[in-house]
Scaffold this motif. Sequence first.
Motif, PDB file in Angstrom:
ATOM      1  N   ALA A   9       1.851   7.337  11.933  1.00  0.00           N
ATOM      2  CA  ALA A   9       2.536   6.280  13.063  1.00  0.00           C
ATOM      3  C   ALA A   9       3.915   6.888  13.110  1.00  0.00           C
ATOM      4  CB  ALA A   9       2.186   5.155  12.961  1.00  0.00           C
ATOM      5  N   ALA A  10       4.508   7.154  12.017  1.00  0.00           N
ATOM      6  CA  ALA A  10       5.812   7.621  11.855  1.00  0.00           C
ATOM      7  C   ALA A  10       6.022   8.982  12.234  1.00  0.00           C
ATOM      8  CB  ALA A  10       6.402   7.494  10.436  1.00  0.00           C
ATOM      9  N   LEU A  11       5.169   9.862  12.051  1.00  0.00           N
ATOM     10  CA  LEU A  11       5.141  11.048  12.705  1.00  0.00           C
ATOM     11  C   LEU A  11       5.139  11.147  14.050  1.00  0.00           C
ATOM     12  CD1 LEU A  11       3.217  13.043   9.911  1.00  0.00           C
ATOM     13  CD2 LEU A  11       5.812  13.653  10.442  1.00  0.00           C
ATOM     14  N   ALA A  12       4.361  10.231  14.810  1.00  0.00           N
ATOM     15  CA  ALA A  12       4.207  10.211  16.082  1.00  0.00           C
ATOM     16  C   ALA A  12       4.979   9.634  16.714  1.00  0.00           C
ATOM     17  CB  ALA A  12       2.986   9.399  16.452  1.00  0.00           C
ATOM     18  N   ALA A  13       5.900   8.682  16.221  1.00  0.00           N
ATOM     19  CA  ALA A  13       6.824   7.929  16.930  1.00  0.00           C
ATOM     20  C   ALA A  13       7.687   6.991  15.922  1.00  0.00           C
ATOM     21  CB  ALA A  13       6.526   6.885  18.295  1.00  0.00           C
ATOM     22  N   PHE A  14       8.881   7.570  15.508  1.00  0.00           N
ATOM     23  CA  PHE A  14       9.503   6.597  14.673  1.00  0.00           C
ATOM     24  C   PHE A  14       9.914   5.349  14.795  1.00  0.00           C
ATOM     25  CE2 PHE A  14      13.293   5.522  12.541  1.00  0.00           C
ATOM     26  CZ  PHE A  14      13.302   5.714  11.239  1.00  0.00           C
ATOM     27  N   ALA A  15       9.822   4.525  14.001  1.00  0.00           N
ATOM     28  CA  ALA A  15      10.205   2.958  14.034  1.00  0.00           C
ATOM     29  C   ALA A  15      10.512   2.585  12.840  1.00  0.00           C
ATOM     30  CB  ALA A  15       9.030   2.338  14.629  1.00  0.00           C
ATOM     31  N   VAL A  16      11.692   1.749  12.684  1.00  0.00           N
ATOM     32  CA  VAL A  16      12.200   1.070  11.537  1.00  0.00           C
ATOM     33  C   VAL A  16      11.007   0.387  10.647  1.00  0.00           C
ATOM     34  CG1 VAL A  16      14.067  -0.174  10.516  1.00  0.00           C
ATOM     35  CG2 VAL A  16      14.426   1.463  12.413  1.00  0.00           C
ATOM     36  N   TRP A  17      10.134  -0.538  11.487  1.00  0.00           N
ATOM     37  CA  TRP A  17       9.201  -1.395  11.030  1.00  0.00           C
ATOM     38  C   TRP A  17       8.146  -0.492   9.859  1.00  0.00           C
ATOM     39  CZ3 TRP A  17       4.199  -0.530  12.278  1.00  0.00           C
ATOM     40  CH2 TRP A  17       3.878   0.038  13.401  1.00  0.00           C
ATOM     41  N   GLU A  18       7.800   0.692  10.466  1.00  0.00           N
ATOM     42  CA  GLU A  18       6.953   1.526   9.785  1.00  0.00           C
ATOM     43  C   GLU A  18       7.587   1.581   8.430  1.00  0.00           C
ATOM     44  OE1 GLU A  18       5.219   3.827  13.772  1.00  0.00           O
ATOM     45  OE2 GLU A  18       7.049   4.708  12.546  1.00  0.00           O
ATOM     46  N   GLU A  19       8.798   2.141   8.221  1.00  0.00           N
ATOM     47  CA  GLU A  19       9.427   2.681   6.962  1.00  0.00           C
ATOM     48  C   GLU A  19       9.672   1.183   6.033  1.00  0.00           C
ATOM     49  OE1 GLU A  19       9.373   5.449   6.468  1.00  0.00           O
ATOM     50  OE2 GLU A  19       9.280   5.658   8.618  1.00  0.00           O
ATOM     51  N   TRP A  20       9.644  -0.068   6.472  1.00  0.00           N
ATOM     52  CA  TRP A  20       9.544  -1.273   5.663  1.00  0.00           C
ATOM     53  C   TRP A  20       8.207  -1.767   5.212  1.00  0.00           C
ATOM     54  CZ3 TRP A  20      13.656  -3.376   3.867  1.00  0.00           C
ATOM     55  CH2 TRP A  20      15.005  -3.210   4.449  1.00  0.00           C
ATOM     56  N   LEU A  21       7.494  -1.181   6.223  1.00  0.00           N
ATOM     57  CA  LEU A  21       6.175  -1.481   5.637  1.00  0.00           C
ATOM     58  C   LEU A  21       5.362  -0.451   4.610  1.00  0.00           C
ATOM     59  CD1 LEU A  21       3.885  -2.274   9.010  1.00  0.00           C
ATOM     60  CD2 LEU A  21       4.448  -3.861   6.989  1.00  0.00           C
ATOM     61  N   ASN A  22       6.088   0.731   4.628  1.00  0.00           N
ATOM     62  CA  ASN A  22       5.640   1.820   3.765  1.00  0.00           C
ATOM     63  C   ASN A  22       6.407   1.347   2.383  1.00  0.00           C
ATOM     64  OD1 ASN A  22       4.092   3.864   3.883  1.00  0.00           O
ATOM     65  ND2 ASN A  22       5.478   5.081   4.886  1.00  0.00           N
ATOM     66  N   LEU A  23       7.732   0.860   2.397  1.00  0.00           N
ATOM     67  CA  LEU A  23       8.483   0.194   1.406  1.00  0.00           C
ATOM     68  C   LEU A  23       7.469  -0.683   0.608  1.00  0.00           C
ATOM     69  CD1 LEU A  23      10.922   0.211  -0.479  1.00  0.00           C
ATOM     70  CD2 LEU A  23      11.938  -1.428   1.059  1.00  0.00           C
ATOM     71  N   ILE A  24       6.934  -1.911   1.451  1.00  0.00           N
ATOM     72  CA  ILE A  24       6.028  -2.861   0.779  1.00  0.00           C
ATOM     73  C   ILE A  24       4.908  -2.245   0.248  1.00  0.00           C
ATOM     74  CG2 ILE A  24       4.930  -4.956   1.620  1.00  0.00           C
ATOM     75  CD1 ILE A  24       7.166  -5.321   3.558  1.00  0.00           C
ATOM     76  N   VAL A  25       4.166  -1.535   0.945  1.00  0.00           N
ATOM     77  CA  VAL A  25       3.095  -0.916   0.264  1.00  0.00           C
ATOM     78  C   VAL A  25       3.250  -0.115  -0.850  1.00  0.00           C
ATOM     79  CG1 VAL A  25       0.922   0.442   0.906  1.00  0.00           C
ATOM     80  CG2 VAL A  25       1.620  -0.964   2.622  1.00  0.00           C
ATOM     81  N   GLY A  26       4.425   0.773  -0.846  1.00  0.00           N
ATOM     82  CA  GLY A  26       4.782   1.438  -1.869  1.00  0.00           C
ATOM     83  C   GLY A  26       4.986   0.604  -3.138  1.00  0.00           C
ATOM     84  N   LEU A  27       5.989  -0.445  -2.912  1.00  0.00           N
ATOM     85  CA  LEU A  27       6.098  -1.396  -3.963  1.00  0.00           C
ATOM     86  C   LEU A  27       4.855  -2.185  -4.510  1.00  0.00           C
ATOM     87  CD1 LEU A  27       9.401  -3.084  -3.005  1.00  0.00           C
ATOM     88  CD2 LEU A  27       8.877  -1.440  -4.871  1.00  0.00           C
ATOM     89  N   TRP A  28       3.748  -2.579  -3.578  1.00  0.00           N
ATOM     90  CA  TRP A  28       2.600  -3.247  -4.007  1.00  0.00           C
ATOM     91  C   TRP A  28       1.844  -2.115  -4.828  1.00  0.00           C
ATOM     92  CZ3 TRP A  28      -0.240  -6.950  -5.152  1.00  0.00           C
ATOM     93  CH2 TRP A  28      -1.548  -6.789  -5.372  1.00  0.00           C
ATOM     94  N   THR A  29       1.718  -1.038  -4.574  1.00  0.00           N
ATOM     95  CA  THR A  29       0.936   0.169  -5.159  1.00  0.00           C
ATOM     96  C   THR A  29       1.602   0.102  -6.553  1.00  0.00           C
ATOM     97  OG1 THR A  29       0.418   1.206  -2.994  1.00  0.00           O
ATOM     98  CG2 THR A  29      -0.049   2.393  -5.156  1.00  0.00           C
ATOM     99  N   LEU A  30       2.887   0.022  -6.670  1.00  0.00           N
ATOM    100  CA  LEU A  30       3.549   0.095  -7.949  1.00  0.00           C
ATOM    101  C   LEU A  30       3.237  -1.005  -9.096  1.00  0.00           C
ATOM    102  CD1 LEU A  30       5.811   1.508  -9.592  1.00  0.00           C
ATOM    103  CD2 LEU A  30       7.506  -0.003  -8.524  1.00  0.00           C
ATOM    104  N   VAL A  31       3.087  -2.033  -8.364  1.00  0.00           N
ATOM    105  CA  VAL A  31       2.794  -3.096  -9.257  1.00  0.00           C
ATOM    106  C   VAL A  31       1.597  -3.786  -9.342  1.00  0.00           C
ATOM    107  CG1 VAL A  31       5.331  -4.434  -8.855  1.00  0.00           C
ATOM    108  CG2 VAL A  31       3.486  -5.036  -7.437  1.00  0.00           C
ATOM    109  N   SER A  32       0.685  -3.234  -8.464  1.00  0.00           N
ATOM    110  CA  SER A  32      -0.731  -3.621  -8.464  1.00  0.00           C
ATOM    111  C   SER A  32      -1.608  -3.678  -9.944  1.00  0.00           C
ATOM    112  CB  SER A  32      -1.499  -3.146  -7.462  1.00  0.00           C
ATOM    113  OG  SER A  32      -1.488  -1.538  -7.611  1.00  0.00           O
ATOM    114  N   PRO A  33      -1.418  -2.539 -10.634  1.00  0.00           N
ATOM    115  CA  PRO A  33      -2.091  -2.498 -11.846  1.00  0.00           C
ATOM    116  C   PRO A  33      -1.950  -3.794 -12.646  1.00  0.00           C
ATOM    117  CG  PRO A  33      -0.928  -0.461 -11.563  1.00  0.00           C
ATOM    118  CD  PRO A  33      -0.580  -1.446 -10.589  1.00  0.00           C
ATOM    119  N   TRP A  34      -0.668  -4.406 -12.524  1.00  0.00           N
ATOM    120  CA  TRP A  34      -0.628  -5.707 -13.430  1.00  0.00           C
ATOM    121  C   TRP A  34      -1.079  -6.928 -12.645  1.00  0.00           C
ATOM    122  CZ3 TRP A  34       2.682  -1.666 -13.389  1.00  0.00           C
ATOM    123  CH2 TRP A  34       2.991  -0.926 -14.314  1.00  0.00           C
ATOM    124  N   VAL A  35      -0.937  -6.785 -11.366  1.00  0.00           N
ATOM    125  CA  VAL A  35      -1.169  -8.010 -10.418  1.00  0.00           C
ATOM    126  C   VAL A  35      -2.796  -8.064 -10.518  1.00  0.00           C
ATOM    127  CG1 VAL A  35      -1.223  -9.082  -8.043  1.00  0.00           C
ATOM    128  CG2 VAL A  35       0.995  -8.069  -9.148  1.00  0.00           C
TER     129      VAL A  35
END
Length: 120
Positions: free
Chosen positions: A52-78
């Motif tokens: 989606a970001a490659l098709a049409a850049f939007a700031v919300w996509e980067e915020w969601l990527n940050l959230i999903v990245g942080l979730w993936t980072l902490v998910s082993p413990w959660v």
Amino acid sequence: MENWTNARYCDVANLILGAFLFVSPWIFGFGGTTAAQNANIAGIVIAVLAIAALAAFAVWEEWLNLIVGLWTLVSPWVLGFHAETTAMTISVIVGAAVAVLAAIELWMMSHSPPRLTAGR
């Protein structure tokens, strides 16, 4: 975004990381577990957001990527799969990489906002 090519590299890297995360349970043999389900779902979300970001850049996509990245980072413990070292390592590394790439794109966006053009 004035520096669109750098953002595009980040999005392509996120696409690759998402695809890698998605297939990692089969490559590294931890399929059929909570870690595998998490890797599959997070991998799909990361890849779709990157497309989606490659098709049409939007700031919300980067915020969601940050959230999903942080979730993936902490998910082993959660989710409690921190004892599965391979799954945990992949999750932490990919999650950290996605979060860092999203933070870089957000930083680039704040330092070089897109130029607005008047439409007719």
